[in-house]
Scaffold this motif. Sequence first.
Motif, short mmCIF file in Angstrom:
data_model
loop_
_atom_site.label_atom_id
_atom_site.label_comp_id
_atom_site.label_asym_id
_atom_site.label_seq_id
_atom_site.Cartn_x
_atom_site.Cartn_y
_atom_site.Cartn_z
N MET A 1 0.84 -1.16 0.00
CA MET A 1 0.00 0.00 0.00
C MET A 1 0.90 1.24 0.00
O MET A 1 1.98 1.24 0.57
CB MET A 1 -0.89 -0.01 1.24
N TYR A 2 0.42 2.30 -0.64
CA TYR A 2 1.19 3.54 -0.67
C TYR A 2 1.17 4.21 0.70
O TYR A 2 0.14 4.34 1.33
CB TYR A 2 0.64 4.51 -1.72
N LEU A 3 2.33 4.63 1.11
CA LEU A 3 2.51 5.33 2.37
C LEU A 3 2.57 6.83 2.10
O LEU A 3 2.01 7.63 2.85
CB LEU A 3 3.80 4.86 3.03
N CYS A 4 3.25 7.22 1.05
CA CYS A 4 3.44 8.62 0.71
C CYS A 4 3.06 8.83 -0.76
O CYS A 4 3.76 8.36 -1.66
CB CYS A 4 4.90 9.02 0.94
N ILE A 5 1.96 9.50 -0.96
CA ILE A 5 1.49 9.74 -2.32
C ILE A 5 2.40 10.74 -3.03
O ILE A 5 2.71 10.60 -4.21
CB ILE A 5 0.03 10.26 -2.30
N CYS A 6 2.86 11.77 -2.31
CA CYS A 6 3.71 12.81 -2.91
C CYS A 6 4.97 12.22 -3.54
O CYS A 6 5.41 12.68 -4.59
CB CYS A 6 4.12 13.84 -1.87
N ASN A 7 5.55 11.20 -2.89
CA ASN A 7 6.78 10.59 -3.39
C ASN A 7 6.58 9.18 -3.93
O ASN A 7 7.55 8.52 -4.29
CB ASN A 7 7.82 10.54 -2.26
N ALA A 8 5.34 8.73 -3.97
CA ALA A 8 5.00 7.38 -4.45
C ALA A 8 5.79 6.30 -3.71
O ALA A 8 6.32 5.37 -4.31
CB ALA A 8 5.20 7.27 -5.96
N LEU A 9 5.86 6.44 -2.37
CA LEU A 9 6.56 5.45 -1.55
C LEU A 9 5.57 4.44 -1.00
O LEU A 9 4.49 4.80 -0.56
CB LEU A 9 7.28 6.13 -0.38
N GLU B 1 15.74 9.86 3.28
CA GLU B 1 17.04 10.18 2.69
C GLU B 1 17.56 9.03 1.85
O GLU B 1 18.08 9.24 0.74
CB GLU B 1 18.04 10.52 3.79
N ARG B 2 17.45 7.81 2.37
CA ARG B 2 17.94 6.64 1.63
C ARG B 2 17.15 6.42 0.34
O ARG B 2 17.67 5.87 -0.63
CB ARG B 2 17.84 5.38 2.50
N LEU B 3 15.89 6.85 0.34
CA LEU B 3 15.07 6.72 -0.87
C LEU B 3 15.20 7.92 -1.80
O LEU B 3 14.58 7.97 -2.86
CB LEU B 3 13.60 6.52 -0.47
N GLY B 4 16.04 8.88 -1.42
CA GLY B 4 16.31 10.03 -2.28
C GLY B 4 15.19 11.03 -2.36
O GLY B 4 15.01 11.69 -3.39
N CYS B 5 14.42 11.16 -1.29
CA CYS B 5 13.32 12.12 -1.29
C CYS B 5 13.15 12.71 0.09
O CYS B 5 13.90 12.41 1.01
CB CYS B 5 12.04 11.46 -1.78
N ARG B 6 12.14 13.57 0.23
CA ARG B 6 11.81 14.14 1.52
C ARG B 6 10.30 14.35 1.55
O ARG B 6 9.66 14.45 0.51
CB ARG B 6 12.56 15.44 1.77
N PRO B 7 9.72 14.41 2.74
CA PRO B 7 8.28 14.64 2.82
C PRO B 7 7.90 15.96 2.14
O PRO B 7 8.61 16.95 2.26
CB PRO B 7 8.01 14.71 4.33
N GLN B 8 6.80 15.95 1.44
CA GLN B 8 6.32 17.16 0.77
C GLN B 8 5.20 17.81 1.59
O GLN B 8 5.39 18.88 2.13
CB GLN B 8 5.83 16.82 -0.64
N CYS B 9 4.07 17.15 1.71
CA CYS B 9 2.94 17.73 2.45
C CYS B 9 3.02 17.39 3.94
O CYS B 9 2.41 18.06 4.76
CB CYS B 9 1.61 17.28 1.87
N GLY B 10 3.76 16.34 4.30
CA GLY B 10 3.94 15.96 5.69
C GLY B 10 2.91 15.01 6.27
O GLY B 10 3.05 14.54 7.39
#
Length: 57
Positions: free
Chosen positions: A1-9, A30-39
């Motif tokens: 299931m998607y955890l973070c829609i902004c980063n598609a994680l 950081e390891r996935l090369g992204c950061r939270p967008q909307c939080g």
Amino acid sequence: MYLCICNALKESQIEALVREGVRCEKEAYERLGCRPQCGMCVPVARALVRKSAPQPA
């Protein structure tokens, strides 16, 4: 299931990182090369890291 829609994680990505030794949500992002967008995902990611971490015997 998607955890973070902004980063598609997906939850499975975070769980895999925890198995590799990641101990906090910030390190996982950081390891996935992204950061939270909307939080909105941060509390869920934090709980998932804690739940997936190996428990001491």
